[in-house]
Design a protein around this motif. Sequence first.
Motif, mmCIF file in Angstrom:
data_model
loop_
_atom_site.group_PDB
_atom_site.id
_atom_site.type_symbol
_atom_site.label_atom_id
_atom_site.label_comp_id
_atom_site.label_asym_id
_atom_site.label_seq_id
_atom_site.Cartn_x
_atom_site.Cartn_y
_atom_site.Cartn_z
ATOM 1 N N THR A 1 0.832 -1.208 0.000
ATOM 2 C CA THR A 1 0.000 0.000 0.000
ATOM 3 C C THR A 1 0.868 1.259 0.000
ATOM 4 O O THR A 1 0.527 2.264 -0.612
ATOM 5 C CB THR A 1 -0.937 0.022 1.223
ATOM 6 O OG1 THR A 1 -0.165 -0.241 2.401
ATOM 7 C CG2 THR A 1 -2.040 -1.014 1.103
ATOM 8 N N ALA A 2 2.021 1.182 0.685
ATOM 9 C CA ALA A 2 2.928 2.326 0.724
ATOM 10 C C ALA A 2 3.458 2.637 -0.677
ATOM 11 O O ALA A 2 3.465 3.793 -1.114
ATOM 12 C CB ALA A 2 4.095 2.040 1.679
ATOM 13 N N LEU A 3 3.851 1.589 -1.393
ATOM 14 C CA LEU A 3 4.373 1.767 -2.751
ATOM 15 C C LEU A 3 3.313 2.340 -3.686
ATOM 16 O O LEU A 3 3.593 3.245 -4.486
ATOM 17 C CB LEU A 3 4.857 0.423 -3.303
ATOM 18 C CG LEU A 3 6.241 -0.002 -2.846
ATOM 19 C CD1 LEU A 3 6.521 -1.445 -3.244
ATOM 20 C CD2 LEU A 3 7.313 0.929 -3.435
ATOM 21 N N ALA A 4 2.104 1.847 -3.550
ATOM 22 C CA ALA A 4 1.008 2.341 -4.396
ATOM 23 C C ALA A 4 0.794 3.832 -4.151
ATOM 24 O O ALA A 4 0.593 4.613 -5.087
ATOM 25 C CB ALA A 4 -0.270 1.555 -4.102
ATOM 26 N N HIS A 5 0.894 4.228 -2.883
ATOM 27 C CA HIS A 5 0.708 5.640 -2.528
ATOM 28 C C HIS A 5 1.803 6.504 -3.156
ATOM 29 O O HIS A 5 1.530 7.561 -3.720
ATOM 30 C CB HIS A 5 0.711 5.791 -1.010
ATOM 31 C CG HIS A 5 0.499 7.195 -0.537
ATOM 32 N ND1 HIS A 5 -0.756 7.781 -0.488
ATOM 33 C CD2 HIS A 5 1.371 8.145 -0.120
ATOM 34 C CE1 HIS A 5 -0.631 9.027 -0.039
ATOM 35 N NE2 HIS A 5 0.648 9.268 0.181
ATOM 36 N N VAL A 6 3.051 6.032 -3.054
ATOM 37 C CA VAL A 6 4.176 6.781 -3.621
ATOM 38 C C VAL A 6 3.979 6.949 -5.130
ATOM 39 O O VAL A 6 4.167 8.038 -5.679
ATOM 40 C CB VAL A 6 5.514 6.059 -3.331
ATOM 41 C CG1 VAL A 6 6.627 6.607 -4.203
ATOM 42 C CG2 VAL A 6 5.879 6.203 -1.854
ATOM 43 N N ARG A 7 3.580 5.867 -5.792
ATOM 44 C CA ARG A 7 3.422 5.930 -7.249
ATOM 45 C C ARG A 7 2.291 6.875 -7.630
ATOM 46 O O ARG A 7 2.368 7.581 -8.634
ATOM 47 C CB ARG A 7 3.200 4.530 -7.812
ATOM 48 C CG ARG A 7 4.481 3.703 -7.677
ATOM 49 C CD ARG A 7 4.442 2.397 -8.436
ATOM 50 N NE ARG A 7 5.678 1.665 -8.185
ATOM 51 C CZ ARG A 7 5.731 0.464 -7.615
ATOM 52 N NH1 ARG A 7 4.619 -0.181 -7.272
ATOM 53 N NH2 ARG A 7 6.894 -0.103 -7.414
ATOM 54 N N ALA A 8 1.244 6.901 -6.819
ATOM 55 C CA ALA A 8 0.116 7.799 -7.108
ATOM 56 C C ALA A 8 0.486 9.259 -6.860
ATOM 57 O O ALA A 8 0.087 10.152 -7.598
ATOM 58 C CB ALA A 8 -1.091 7.409 -6.260
ATOM 59 N N ARG A 9 1.297 9.494 -5.821
ATOM 60 C CA ARG A 9 1.625 10.870 -5.439
ATOM 61 C C ARG A 9 2.800 11.456 -6.222
ATOM 62 O O ARG A 9 2.868 12.655 -6.438
ATOM 63 C CB ARG A 9 1.952 10.942 -3.939
ATOM 64 C CG ARG A 9 0.734 10.905 -3.051
ATOM 65 C CD ARG A 9 -0.176 12.043 -3.450
ATOM 66 N NE ARG A 9 -1.486 11.924 -2.824
ATOM 67 C CZ ARG A 9 -1.920 12.729 -1.873
ATOM 68 N NH1 ARG A 9 -1.158 13.694 -1.417
ATOM 69 N NH2 ARG A 9 -3.128 12.562 -1.384
ATOM 70 N N GLY A 10 3.760 10.625 -6.573
ATOM 71 C CA GLY A 10 4.955 11.138 -7.243
ATOM 72 C C GLY A 10 5.950 11.735 -6.268
ATOM 73 O O GLY A 10 5.737 11.700 -5.058
ATOM 74 N N VAL A 11 7.051 12.271 -6.813
ATOM 75 C CA VAL A 11 8.131 12.803 -5.981
ATOM 76 C C VAL A 11 8.271 14.312 -6.208
ATOM 77 O O VAL A 11 7.771 14.813 -7.207
ATOM 78 C CB VAL A 11 9.472 12.096 -6.328
ATOM 79 C CG1 VAL A 11 9.490 10.710 -5.745
ATOM 80 C CG2 VAL A 11 9.723 12.077 -7.831
ATOM 81 N N PRO A 12 8.969 15.036 -5.309
ATOM 82 C CA PRO A 12 9.591 14.560 -4.069
ATOM 83 C C PRO A 12 8.545 14.151 -3.030
ATOM 84 O O PRO A 12 7.432 14.671 -3.032
ATOM 85 C CB PRO A 12 10.386 15.769 -3.594
ATOM 86 C CG PRO A 12 9.666 16.955 -4.157
ATOM 87 C CD PRO A 12 9.146 16.501 -5.487
ATOM 88 N N ILE A 13 8.962 13.235 -2.180
ATOM 89 C CA ILE A 13 8.066 12.730 -1.144
ATOM 90 C C ILE A 13 8.920 12.300 0.056
ATOM 91 O O ILE A 13 10.107 11.995 -0.112
ATOM 92 C CB ILE A 13 7.212 11.566 -1.706
ATOM 93 C CG1 ILE A 13 5.953 11.369 -0.863
ATOM 94 C CG2 ILE A 13 8.042 10.270 -1.815
ATOM 95 C CD1 ILE A 13 4.842 10.641 -1.615
ATOM 96 N N VAL A 14 8.331 12.322 1.244
ATOM 97 C CA VAL A 14 9.106 12.029 2.453
ATOM 98 C C VAL A 14 8.536 10.794 3.134
ATOM 99 O O VAL A 14 7.333 10.698 3.354
ATOM 100 C CB VAL A 14 9.103 13.234 3.413
ATOM 101 C CG1 VAL A 14 9.941 12.937 4.647
ATOM 102 C CG2 VAL A 14 9.633 14.481 2.709
#
Length: 426
Positions: free
Chosen positions: A130-143
């Motif tokens: 779920t964490a990875l899915a969130h990162v991919r949906a949000r994009g970078v930069p991210i913390v």
Amino acid sequence: MAIDVLVVGGGGREHALAWKLKQSPRVGKLYVAPGNAGTANLAENVPIGVMEFEKLAAFAREKKVGLTIPGPDDAFVGGIVDVFKSHGLRVWGPTREAAQIEGSKAFAKQLMHETKIPTAEFGVFTTPHTALAHVRARGVPIVIKASGLALGKGVYVCRTVAEAEQAIQEIMVDRAHKGAGDEIVIEEYLDGPEISIHALTDGSAHILFPPSQDHKPALDGDQGKNTGGMGTIAPVPWVTTEMMAGIDSQVVAPTFEALEKRGTLFQGLLFPGLKVTLEGPKVLEYNARFGDPETQVYMRLLKTDVLDLFEASVDGTLDTVGRSIEWNRGFAVNVVIASGGYPDAYKTGFPVSGIMEAEQDEHVVVFHAGTKKENGILVTSGGRVLGVSAIGGTLKQALDRAYAAVDKIHFEGMHFRRDIGARSLS
Ligand SMILES: Nc1ncnc2c1ncn2[C@@H]1O[C@H](COP(=O)(O)OP(=O)(O)O)[C@@H](O)[C@H]1O
Ligand SMILES: [Mg+2]
């Protein structure tokens, strides 16, 4: 009447607290457990570890210690205050329950969200998927942050998706921070300078210290890995009285109210770390204790007897005592000298020279962090080794004095930042 005081911890923060407590006419015997080579010069070091709560309590009882002041985060989060109180001992600081605001970033974010305290947008995750899915949906930069205590190494500021994937892998799959990474917080990247706020409270009244600023990355220009902190200044010249009033009314006061509403009494020091963004100050995290190296500059600036403040915080009299708190005019700075390689692997045991020469300037005090005496010789024993503090009428003067003192100190592999406070000079 004088009382005997026990400080728990062995870093620069505890040396600075002991240094200031030593100046109190009301402090009798001063103990530091376990302390370092610096605290040994002004107090009695007690060879008991920070997390050995029962042993510390037994010591405090045996020596009739009148007040115990723990320094480190893991002591508070682990419940040192609860243990001391269960033995009927007088102790300063938040209980285990209150310290959750630092011990669980997920809890802290939830509290900020519910209380509408300005902070980065976030999600809490318990599985890599779920964490990875969130990162991919949000994009970078991210913390990406391990929720629990991780020795200041649990936060990953990710500029690429690959970095974010790596961070999730390290925290959740490789369990680099053990249980601290069972839950992770993923949040929006915030841009802007960071400041440290220190609010002392007795559970009802609170007072704000002047704003300070730490420098987290290891290298000049904010390059390199994040550390425990490479240097501080206080006050921060560009933080206005209005900004501090806003931080009080929008962050500090609502946080205490929110805790109270949950039935949690917070006594001690609340230290929110903030980013000053274009939209105003936003909270990065809460700490439930004094900052290290923020304490080193605060103790240089504080005029009031620090024992008065600790006792007022314990006894619930901060409303009156806090109103008369006095600070020296001017600025204080603290430049951290670290072991070569820190915050990654580093070697210890190198002889340290030049501290006496550095302290020949009466404006300079060198606080020890990772030092010990070996066969009568002062040697390095940790990542952050020394904090060279100086005061001055202007920030520039304080910095010039500190760096002149730093240049007199030597040990093999030492490294420090040359640009502490530089951005605040213009
Ligand atoms: N949302 C964010 N945006 C940008 N930088 C951040 C953010 N959160 C944390 N950081 C950086 O990471 C550092 C450590 O994060 P913090 O939440 O204070 O955790 P800890 O001090 O427990 O390691 C901060 O001092 C800041 O430099
Ligand atoms: Mg922090």
